[in-house]
Write a protein that holds these residues in place. Structure first.
Motif, PDB file in Angstrom:
ATOM      1  N   MET A  88      34.578 -20.958-109.945  1.00 34.02           N
ATOM      2  CA  MET A  88      34.116 -21.059-108.563  1.00 34.02           C
ATOM      3  C   MET A  88      34.841 -22.180-107.830  1.00 34.02           C
ATOM      4  SD  MET A  88      30.056 -20.432-109.315  1.00 34.02           S
ATOM      5  CE  MET A  88      29.480 -20.533-107.619  1.00 34.02           C
ATOM      6  N   PRO A  99      38.266 -14.309-102.581  1.00 33.31           N
ATOM      7  CA  PRO A  99      37.542 -15.434-103.206  1.00 33.31           C
ATOM      8  C   PRO A  99      36.118 -15.577-102.697  1.00 33.31           C
ATOM      9  CG  PRO A  99      39.271 -16.239-101.744  1.00 33.31           C
ATOM     10  CD  PRO A  99      39.481 -14.780-101.886  1.00 33.31           C
ATOM     11  N   ARG A 112      31.464 -22.079-113.308  1.00 32.66           N
ATOM     12  CA  ARG A 112      31.515 -23.097-112.259  1.00 32.66           C
ATOM     13  C   ARG A 112      32.961 -23.541-112.030  1.00 32.66           C
ATOM     14  NH1 ARG A 112      27.570 -25.893-113.963  1.00 32.66           N
ATOM     15  NH2 ARG A 112      28.693 -27.539-115.066  1.00 32.66           N
ATOM     16  N   ALA A 154      26.181 -20.255-111.469  1.00 32.70           N
ATOM     17  CA  ALA A 154      26.651 -21.602-111.147  1.00 32.70           C
ATOM     18  C   ALA A 154      26.343 -22.616-112.244  1.00 32.70           C
ATOM     19  CB  ALA A 154      26.035 -22.071-109.827  1.00 32.70           C
ATOM     20  N   LEU A 168      27.129 -16.385-107.273  1.00 31.64           N
ATOM     21  CA  LEU A 168      25.876 -17.008-106.853  1.00 31.64           C
ATOM     22  C   LEU A 168      24.705 -16.038-106.991  1.00 31.64           C
ATOM     23  CD1 LEU A 168      27.131 -18.974-103.712  1.00 31.64           C
ATOM     24  CD2 LEU A 168      26.307 -19.951-105.863  1.00 31.64           C
ATOM     25  N   ARG A 199      34.022 -13.123-104.643  1.00 30.73           N
ATOM     26  CA  ARG A 199      33.765 -13.593-106.015  1.00 30.73           C
ATOM     27  C   ARG A 199      32.699 -14.683-106.026  1.00 30.73           C
ATOM     28  NH1 ARG A 199      39.703 -13.260-106.996  1.00 30.73           N
ATOM     29  NH2 ARG A 199      39.797 -15.466-106.395  1.00 30.73           N
ATOM     30  N   LEU A 200      32.757 -15.599-105.059  1.00 25.76           N
ATOM     31  CA  LEU A 200      31.756 -16.673-104.992  1.00 25.76           C
ATOM     32  C   LEU A 200      30.365 -16.104-104.725  1.00 25.76           C
ATOM     33  CD1 LEU A 200      33.730 -19.332-102.917  1.00 25.76           C
ATOM     34  CD2 LEU A 200      32.854 -19.654-105.238  1.00 25.76           C
ATOM     35  N   ARG A 201      30.271 -15.153-103.822  1.00 27.78           N
ATOM     36  CA  ARG A 201      28.976 -14.559-103.500  1.00 27.78           C
ATOM     37  C   ARG A 201      28.385 -13.849-104.720  1.00 27.78           C
ATOM     38  NH1 ARG A 201      27.683 -10.169 -98.661  1.00 27.78           N
ATOM     39  NH2 ARG A 201      25.487  -9.871 -99.176  1.00 27.78           N
ATOM     40  N   ASP A 244      38.170 -20.974-106.864  1.00 32.52           N
ATOM     41  CA  ASP A 244      38.101 -20.127-105.671  1.00 32.52           C
ATOM     42  C   ASP A 244      38.006 -20.978-104.405  1.00 32.52           C
ATOM     43  OD1 ASP A 244      38.351 -17.533-106.655  1.00 32.52           O
ATOM     44  OD2 ASP A 244      36.234 -17.402-107.182  1.00 32.52           O
ATOM     45  N   LEU A 245      37.198 -22.043-104.467  1.00 31.83           N
ATOM     46  CA  LEU A 245      37.081 -22.930-103.314  1.00 31.83           C
ATOM     47  C   LEU A 245      38.417 -23.602-102.999  1.00 31.83           C
ATOM     48  CD1 LEU A 245      33.606 -24.558-104.047  1.00 31.83           C
ATOM     49  CD2 LEU A 245      34.166 -23.032-102.153  1.00 31.83           C
TER      50      LEU A 245
END
Length: 217
Positions: A40, A18, A37, A31, A26, A21-23, A43-44
């Motif tokens: 994301m 995760p 979003r 975003a 971004l 994927r977030l990196r 993922d958080l």
């Protein structure tokens, strides 16, 4: 020391995907896209859930004092806050008073319910029973069950019934349940059933948790 090694390895594996994927999202400036979003945020939430399970595993709850509670009320509260309460059936006597570690037992039952929803299929059943002085908590689903070759090993830290690791989760849920049962002097039993629609049945047994009720004259 072995559990610490497993913990570090498991955290590393479960957080890496995760985070990657977030990196990437971004770096691509995604975003501002509502759909990306939402992904994301998911993922958080996965990261947060993995960390929460790891912390729960480390804080085993052995220092929590024993208290007399109504397990039927606790089960009802868990059903009320679950995402899919209509898929569940609650069976058992009410009230059902037992001397347990409440937070630890709540976490254990909640993990079994989460596991049933994640890997099984409805209808789901949460059953409470009194076997002499033993408290019995059983969670069953109608999913594919578990591979017989893995059944006896489920409950080991970071071991998943889904060997391909295609589903979310830290692999600690059943480990926390097993430890919670053992800290109560009890056991966790897992079995795949072939009759009654199939599925996995998880049973917690906690001996000497129930007070003997005086016989009626």
């Amino acid at each position: 020391a072995r559990e610490r090694e497993l913990m570090l390895a498991g955290i590393s594996h479960d957080l890496r995907t995760p985070l990657a994927r977030l990196r990437l999202a971004l770096e691509r400036g995604e975003a501002s896209d509502p759909q990306r979003r939402e992904a994301m945020v998911a993922d958080l939430e996965q990261l947060d859930g993995a960390l929460e399970q790891c912390l729960s595993f480390v804080r085993d709850g052995s220092d929590e004092p024993l208290r007399d509670i109504d397990v039927a009320t606790l089960a009802g509260q868990l059903l009320a806050v679950h995402a899919r309460p209509d898929d569940w059936q609650l069976d058992g006597p009410a009230p059902l008073h037992a001397t347990v570690r409440p937070t630890l037992l709540r976490r254990a039952i909640g993990n079994l319910m989460d596991n049933a929803e994640r890997h099984g299929a409805p209808p789901f059943r949460l059953a409470l029973a009194a076997d002499d002085q033993t408290l019995v908590v059983r969670v069953a689903d109608h999913g594919p069950g578990a591979d017989p070759a893995l059944l006896e090993r489920l409950g080991q830290p970071f071991l998943r019934g889904d060997q391909a690791r295609t589903s979310a989760g830290s692999g600690l849920g059943l480990s926390i349940v097993k430890r919670a049962a053992e800290l109560h002097g009890g056991t966790l039993q897992l079995e795949s059933r072939r009759a009654n629609g199939g599925g996995l049945v998880a049973t917690i047994r906690i001996p000497n948790a129930l007070k003997r009720q005086p016989r009626a004259e």
